[in-house]
Design a protein around this motif. Structure first.
Motif, short mmCIF file in Angstrom:
data_model
loop_
_atom_site.label_atom_id
_atom_site.label_comp_id
_atom_site.label_asym_id
_atom_site.label_seq_id
_atom_site.Cartn_x
_atom_site.Cartn_y
_atom_site.Cartn_z
N ALA A 100 0.67 -1.28 0.11
CA ALA A 100 0.00 -0.23 -0.04
C ALA A 100 0.65 1.26 0.15
O ALA A 100 0.63 2.08 -0.84
N GLY A 101 1.88 1.23 0.84
CA GLY A 101 2.76 2.42 0.71
C GLY A 101 3.62 2.57 -0.66
O GLY A 101 3.55 3.81 -1.08
N ASP A 102 3.91 1.48 -1.25
CA ASP A 102 4.85 1.89 -2.39
C ASP A 102 3.88 2.25 -3.58
O ASP A 102 4.32 2.84 -4.49
N SER A 103 2.64 1.73 -3.42
CA SER A 103 1.74 1.93 -4.54
C SER A 103 1.27 3.45 -4.58
O SER A 103 0.58 3.89 -5.47
N GLY A 104 1.06 3.91 -3.37
CA GLY A 104 0.66 5.29 -2.94
C GLY A 104 1.36 6.45 -3.44
O GLY A 104 2.56 6.32 -3.61
N SER A 105 0.71 7.68 -2.92
CA SER A 105 1.69 8.97 -3.20
C SER A 105 2.68 9.25 -2.09
O SER A 105 3.45 10.09 -2.33
N THR A 106 2.46 8.60 -1.10
CA THR A 106 3.34 8.61 0.03
C THR A 106 3.51 7.31 0.65
O THR A 106 2.77 6.28 0.33
N ASP A 107 5.02 7.18 1.04
CA ASP A 107 5.36 5.84 1.42
C ASP A 107 5.37 5.75 3.04
O ASP A 107 6.23 5.09 3.59
N ALA A 108 4.65 6.57 3.52
CA ALA A 108 4.62 6.39 5.13
C ALA A 108 4.16 4.92 5.49
O ALA A 108 4.49 4.53 6.29
N LEU A 109 3.18 4.45 4.94
CA LEU A 109 2.93 2.89 5.23
C LEU A 109 3.94 1.87 5.15
O LEU A 109 3.96 0.87 5.91
N SER A 110 4.73 1.97 4.21
CA SER A 110 5.88 1.12 4.15
C SER A 110 6.94 1.41 5.23
O SER A 110 7.58 0.35 5.56
N TRP A 111 6.97 2.53 5.98
CA TRP A 111 7.72 2.50 6.83
C TRP A 111 7.20 1.85 8.18
O TRP A 111 7.96 1.74 9.06
N ALA A 112 6.11 1.43 8.02
CA ALA A 112 5.47 0.86 9.12
C ALA A 112 5.71 -0.78 8.95
O ALA A 112 5.40 -1.56 9.97
N SER A 113 6.31 -1.21 7.93
CA SER A 113 6.71 -2.75 7.67
C SER A 113 8.23 -2.99 7.73
O SER A 113 8.87 -2.14 6.96
N PRO A 114 8.66 -4.14 8.26
CA PRO A 114 9.97 -4.63 8.27
C PRO A 114 10.57 -4.94 6.87
O PRO A 114 11.51 -4.83 6.55
N ILE A 115 9.25 -5.34 5.99
CA ILE A 115 9.88 -5.72 4.61
C ILE A 115 10.41 -4.18 3.92
O ILE A 115 11.11 -4.23 3.28
N GLY A 116 9.59 -3.37 4.19
CA GLY A 116 9.66 -1.92 3.44
C GLY A 116 10.84 -1.31 4.12
O GLY A 116 11.86 -0.66 3.13
N TRP A 117 11.30 -1.61 5.31
CA TRP A 117 12.61 -1.37 5.78
C TRP A 117 14.02 -1.73 4.88
O TRP A 117 14.72 -1.16 4.74
N ALA A 118 13.86 -3.14 4.87
CA ALA A 118 14.76 -3.68 4.19
C ALA A 118 14.87 -3.36 2.67
O ALA A 118 15.91 -3.14 2.26
N GLN A 119 13.70 -3.00 1.92
CA GLN A 119 13.58 -2.70 0.67
C GLN A 119 14.50 -1.24 0.53
O GLN A 119 15.17 -0.87 -0.41
N ARG A 120 14.32 -0.52 1.54
CA ARG A 120 14.77 0.87 1.55
C ARG A 120 16.43 1.01 1.91
O ARG A 120 16.93 2.11 2.13
N SER A 121 16.91 -0.07 2.31
CA SER A 121 18.38 -0.21 2.24
C SER A 121 18.81 -0.16 0.77
O SER A 121 20.19 0.21 0.60
N TYR A 122 18.07 -0.37 -0.25
CA TYR A 122 18.35 -0.03 -1.65
C TYR A 122 19.71 -0.60 -1.94
O TYR A 122 20.70 -0.20 -2.46
N PRO A 123 19.82 -2.03 -1.88
CA PRO A 123 20.94 -2.90 -2.43
C PRO A 123 21.28 -2.53 -3.99
O PRO A 123 20.33 -2.49 -4.67
N PHE A 124 22.59 -2.47 -4.37
CA PHE A 124 23.02 -2.25 -5.67
C PHE A 124 22.52 -0.87 -6.18
O PHE A 124 22.61 -0.57 -7.35
N VAL A 125 21.97 -0.06 -5.34
CA VAL A 125 21.57 1.46 -5.73
C VAL A 125 22.47 2.18 -4.72
O VAL A 125 23.15 3.15 -5.49
N ASP A 126 21.89 2.42 -3.43
CA ASP A 126 22.40 3.26 -2.69
C ASP A 126 23.21 2.63 -1.56
O ASP A 126 24.22 3.06 -0.81
N ASP A 127 22.94 1.46 -1.47
CA ASP A 127 23.59 0.34 -0.29
C ASP A 127 23.78 1.01 0.82
O ASP A 127 24.54 1.06 1.69
N ARG A 128 22.33 1.23 1.57
CA ARG A 128 22.33 1.89 3.01
C ARG A 128 21.93 0.85 3.89
O ARG A 128 21.24 -0.21 3.84
#
Length: 553
Positions: free
Chosen positions: A230-258
């Motif tokens: 829901a967060g990734d498909s919406g206009s804001t990603d606030a919901l994605s920050w409520a999900s541990p899967i969203g946190w892992a994706q926002r480490s951005y491997p092979f892009v930012d490597d955070r």
């Protein structure tokens, strides 16, 4: 009256037994757990690593030019596609590594979470449910040793997965897949797994049954995936920050490597583990914090039949799969209107879909998706069939069969739930797929077509139930081999067309003989043959069960 001799002046009282430390014996229990899972865990790790590596290789083959990747990134920017994959930031520079992270972390995170949940519940709540935990803790084992051993095993397994993923991806030699990004990619999966291991540590204290604890934890995994989508498909990603899967994706491997988003996962995992230890001190061994709901004073008429009892035991599992497959079908159906733009520029996928047939690319895509949906339904069918094995080893079947209930009727009740459940799960998946596809494309005739395409796979699912029943009847200790059927069906049915597997490989899967509606015309002969094969397997399995002795742990 008898006199009691007074202790002599030089005698000393026997020292009181020293209290056991809460983590005493953790190392020993960890070694036992490793031995019990010496086959199970390598299979999990191999499946996850092989799936990732084969996907990365296929991306390098399918999208071999910057133009192809840029075109794919443009089509992936739709809300429906982002809900199924990940955050939009990956699309800014869509290399092979970014593509892998974007499309795989969310999907693989669910599987890694499932693996971690099963590890923890298997070595905690299952030990209590079978009575082994009470026997072990009557010795010098500390109160928290069992949970500590289970969480340590989950930690070691996830660390091994992270290392294997990093080494395997680096070894591919792809241009955009370096060691730094591969380490972040592997760590992202491990971080997700540790969070859900901690969640399972809590649910194992709440529920008094293994299935209840696993079901609660799986519900949390599902909620995390839905929040991320829901967060990734919406206009804001606030919901994605409520999900541990969203946190892992926002480490951005092979892009930012955070690395810092993964620290959130570690903090939540540690908090969940600490909560699990605290809750375990507030309950008795074998009990759960959530009290068992009292049943009715008298059983309903449905429970007096073998089918009614089996359905009562498995109704939660059936409802969960029906709901999940309806949502899964709806997610695929929501993107079918954009499928021409998403896949039209990928030559290899066009060739694979052309071999399936169909007047349009959307019809061919729907046929391929039906294989994935049917594999998920097949997982339920195997689980429902093998529930009879769990009842047998738990000693509950023996108590029932000492009455006038026959073995055939008892086993037939569980088999009926599996066979009818196959119809119901496919119906719900086809309904969700059809309604969403009709809404996305404007073609309302697709609803009926996709329901029919889902139901035509039912005889293949019955065949999988028959294989599981044969193993249960004749080789009960080898029932784990029943899982080879859905795993093989997924490998050759979904990846086979793209990776050009030989034709005979598909013929070994029951799904390989199903008419590929709506892309191909209906053929009744293979459907009837699959039904007869399934019936023969079921009869053979029941005959074997009637001949052998019951086994209890």
């Amino acid at each position: 009256m008898t006199a009691t001799a007074a202790p002599s002046a030089g005698a000393t009282a026997a020292p009181a037994a020293a209290p056991r430390a809460p983590f005493t014996g953790t190392g020993a229990l960890l070694r036992f757990a490793l031995r019990r899972d010496r086959l199970r865990l390598p299979v999990w790790l191999a499946a996850l690593v092989v799936t990732t590596v084969s996907t990365a290789n296929s991306y390098a083959t399918l999208y071999d030019s910057p133009e192809a990747r840029a075109s794919t990134a443009k089509t992936m920017a739709t809300p429906a596609a982002l809900a199924m994959t990940g955050p939009r930031h990956f699309l800014d520079h869509y290399t092979h590594g970014a593509m892998l992270s974007h499309e795989m972390i969310g999907f693989m995170g669910v599987l890694v979470g499932l693996m971690s949940v099963l590890i923890v519940t298997r070595h905690t709540r299952d030990e209590e449910e079978t009575g082994r935990a009470e026997l072990v803790r009557s010795t010098v084992i500390g109160r928290h040793a069992q949970l500590a051993a289970a969480l340590t095993l989950a930690l070691l397994t996830n660390l091994a997965l992270a290392l294997l993923l990093a080494v395997s991806l680096t070894g591919l030699g792809l241009e955009s897949v370096g060691m730094g990004g591969a380490l972040v990619y592997g760590a992202a999966h491990a971080a997700i797994g540790l969070v859900f291991a901690g969640v399972a540590a809590i649910t194992a204290q709440i529920s008094s049954s293994t299935r209840g604890a696993s079901g609660l934890a799986l519900a949390v995994i599902g909620a995390a995936y839905i929040l991320r989508a829901a967060g990734d498909s919406g206009s804001t990603d606030a919901l994605s920050w409520a999900s541990p899967i969203g946190w892992a994706q926002r480490s951005y491997p092979f892009v930012d490597d955070r690395w810092w988003p993964l620290l959130l996962c570690l903090a939540v995992a540690a908090a969940c583990a600490a909560t699990g230890f605290a809750l375990s001190s507030r309950r008795d061994v074998g009990a759960g914090l959530r009290p068992t709901r009292l049943g009715r004073a008298t059983a309903s008429r449905a429970l007096t039949s073998p089918f009614g009892l089996a359905l009562r035991l498995q109704r939660g599992l059936l409802a969960g799969f029906c709901a999940g497959l309806f949502v899964m079908g709806a997610m695929y159906g929501s993107i079918i209107g954009d499928i021409e733009d998403m896949l039209g520029s990928v030559e290899q996928i066009q060739q694979a879909l052309a071999e399936i047939g169909g007047a349009t690319l959307a019809e061919s895509f729907a046929s391929m998706v039906m294989v994935v949906i049917s594999v998920v339904s097949m997982v339920f069918v195997v689980m429902a069939t093998l529930r009879a094995r769990a009842e047998e080893t738990g000693g509950r079947a023996e108590a029932l069969l000492t009455t006038g209930l026959s073995r055939t009727a008892w086993l037939g009740g569980h088999l009926a739930v599996a066979l009818l459940g196959a119809v119901l799960t496919q119906l719900m998946a086809g309904l969700g797929f059809g309604l969403a596809a009709a809404a996305a494309s404007g073609d309302h005739a697709m609803t009926g077509d996709l329901i029919a395409a889902a139901l035509v796979h039912v005889p293949a699912l019955w065949t999988a139930a028959g294989v599981a029943l044969v193993l249960l009847g004749w080789l009960p200790r080898a029932t784990a081999l029943a899982w080879v059927v859905p795993l093989y069906a997924f490998a050759v049915g979904y990846l086979g067309e793209i990776l050009q597997f030989p034709e005979w490989a598909g013929d070994l899967s029951p799904l390989g003989h199903v008419p590929q509606l709506p892309a191909a015309p209906m053929e009744w002969t293979p459907v009837l043959v699959l039904t007869l094969v399934a019936a023969a397997l079921c009869v053979t399995g029941i005959a074997g069960f009637r001949r052998r002795d019951l086994e209890t742990k």
